[in-house]
Design a protein around this motif. Structure first.
Motif, PDB file in Angstrom:
ATOM      1  N   UNK A 221       0.813  -1.204   0.000  1.00 13.65           N
ATOM      2  CA  UNK A 221       0.000   0.000   0.000  1.00 13.65           C
ATOM      3  C   UNK A 221       0.850   1.259   0.000  1.00 13.65           C
ATOM      4  N   UNK A 222       0.537   2.202  -0.910  1.00 15.15           N
ATOM      5  CA  UNK A 222       1.304   3.452  -1.004  1.00 15.15           C
ATOM      6  C   UNK A 222       0.409   4.684  -0.946  1.00 15.15           C
ATOM      7  N   UNK A 223      -0.888   4.500  -0.708  1.00 11.99           N
ATOM      8  CA  UNK A 223      -1.822   5.630  -0.646  1.00 11.99           C
ATOM      9  C   UNK A 223      -1.937   6.117   0.795  1.00 11.99           C
ATOM     10  N   UNK A 224      -1.899   7.420   0.970  1.00 15.66           N
ATOM     11  CA  UNK A 224      -2.029   8.004   2.304  1.00 15.66           C
ATOM     12  C   UNK A 224      -3.372   7.602   2.912  1.00 15.66           C
ATOM     13  N   UNK A 225      -3.376   7.029   4.116  1.00 16.77           N
ATOM     14  CA  UNK A 225      -4.637   6.627   4.744  1.00 16.77           C
ATOM     15  C   UNK A 225      -5.621   7.789   4.831  1.00 16.77           C
TER      16      UNK A 225
END
Length: 441
Positions: free
Chosen positions: A384-388
């Protein structure tokens, strides 16, 4: 990149004690608390430098088999850590071993090439190379494997690496072809398992997408050339109606293929270009169709060229035209071995948290990591590389693609824990080696 400090880090004393007292055949001696402490201390020092390293690669992207600067940056960082990297014969790509060679060997793979498209982001680390960008996260993959290598080098220096870890910095994944070059150079010789992470902008930072079995598809290219005598559209019965025959080939081949293989293989033929003729009242003497074959099943992938040739010949013969097939192999499906996926799952749970592993769907995109898994067990996971909580979602292979750079530390943690888990697992005695619960002589 500075050289990591040597010596025992906090928590390692307990590991060493457990190692000395461990009965033969028991599980790995390192525990989650000790490993967490080691990784925390390492990343507290190295995380800013790892981010800077990633941004440097992002500013200076290089296409497949032209990654000379990238290769040198990797070599310099590994050499500074006291390691002995070697460059692949073509001059790009790096192989580097860490730890003793008398135990099992686990490989960690990163791809280092960029894509031929413009970087459209307004960031300080935007690409400085017109028409070339790291839009698939390979700069992140490279940085994570480098960081993991530096951490494991520290473990090896303290005598705490129960085998060898081989770092594979592979060129030309997008071409593709780099995986085959790594293999030809002996990159997976003697390797027991191989692991890789790939950025996924659909998954939040702190999560790891896992799937046993096929996770990406085979991807091949097909070129069909149809020829005939040509003629007047007023007299199609006196010649071969090439355009009609080409239309039949374009429509009937995908349909016939879908009935010749198990539907669960997801084998598909999709055309991307069809062309024939130049005027309305003349039957042309040649035409072309170009497309891709994608497949999730290894057996069906191996059979696809022969099946397609037979079907093509049958359709062409019915309309009295000649049809030649050029079938260009791309990559095999990436088929994750279940035990290796479980190692990823256990490692992520241990060093990230119980909510870190998440299921991930199959993709019909190609990934040349599949070549390694044709020869040895292993697994590819999606990082996962998307900002929470962020509404912004950047897809791969787009000029605006970017990552939340906190994913780098997550990747280092997961890869380090997975490598250690795999090494300790492969050191356990097999059933044939034990008698009555004790290791046989």
């Amino acid at each position: 990149m500075t050289q990591p400090g040597h010596g025992v880090m906090p928590g390692l004393d307990r590991v060493a004690a457990a190692r000395g007292a461990r009965p033969e055949g028991d599980p790995a001696p390192w525990d989650g608390t000790a490993l967490q402490m080691q990784l925390d201390a390492f990343l507290a020092r190295q995380d800013p430098q790892l981010i800077a390293f990633r941004r440097d690669l992002h500013r200076h992207p290089e296409l497949g088999f032209a990654e000379h600067r990238t290769t040198q940056r990797i070599v310099d960082a590994l050499t500074a850590a006291g390691l002995r990297p070697r460059v692949l014969p073509k001059g790009t790509g790096v192989i580097c071993d860490i730890g003793p060679g008398d135990g099992p060997t686990v490989a960690l793979r990163a791809d280092i090439d960029a894509l031929p498209l413009m970087d459209e982001k307004d960031v300080p680390y935007r690409s400085t190379v017109p028409g070339v960008a790291h839009a698939c996260g390979h700069d992140v993959h490279t940085t994570m494997v480098l960081g993991t290598g530096l951490f494991l080098a520290q473990q090896a220096a303290a005598g705490l690496l129960p085998g060898r870890v081989r770092l594979l910095f592979q060129p030309a994944e997008e071409n593709p072809g780099g995986a085959l070059d790594v293999m030809a150079a002996g990159g997976i010789a003697g390797v027991d398992r191989v692991f890789a992470l790939h950025c996924d902008p659909r998954i939040e930072v702190g999560q790891l997408g896992l799937r046993a079995g096929p996770i990406t598809a085979a991807c091949d290219k097909v070129y069909v050339r149809v020829t005939g005598p040509g003629g007047h559209t007023a007299r199609p019965h006196l010649t071969a109606d090439l355009v009609y025959a080409l239309a039949k080939i374009v429509t009937e081949l995908p349909a016939a293929l879908s009935r010749r293989v198990d539907p669960r293989s997801s084998l598909s033929l999709v055309w991307g270009r069809v062309a024939a003729g130049s005027v309305a009242n003349a039957i042309p003497d040649d035409g072309i169709a170009e497309g891709t074959v994608r497949c999730l099943d290894d057996d069906a992938w191996h059979k696809a060229p022969e099946m397609m040739k037979a079907l093509l010949d049958s359709v062409a013969a019915a309309y009295d035209v000649e049809a030649n097939l050029e079938y260009v192999r791309g990559v095999p499906p990436t088929v994750n071995e279940p035990t290796s996926v479980q190692m990823f799952r256990d490692a992520a749970t241990q060093v990230i948290g119980p909510d870190a592993p998440v299921p991930t769907p199959q993709s019909l995109g190609g990934e040349d990591f599949g070549w390694y898994l044709e020869s040895i067990p292993g697994a590819l996971a999606r990082l996962g590389v998307r900002t929470p909580g962020s509404d912004a979602e950047y897809d791969l292979h787009r000029g605006d693609f970017d990552v939340d750079e906190s994913c780098i530390g997550v990747g280092v943690r997961v890869l380090a824990a997975t490598a250690l888990a795999a090494l300790w697992d492969d050191r356990r005695p097999t059933a044939d080696e034990t008698v009555g619960g004790a290791v046989s002589a």
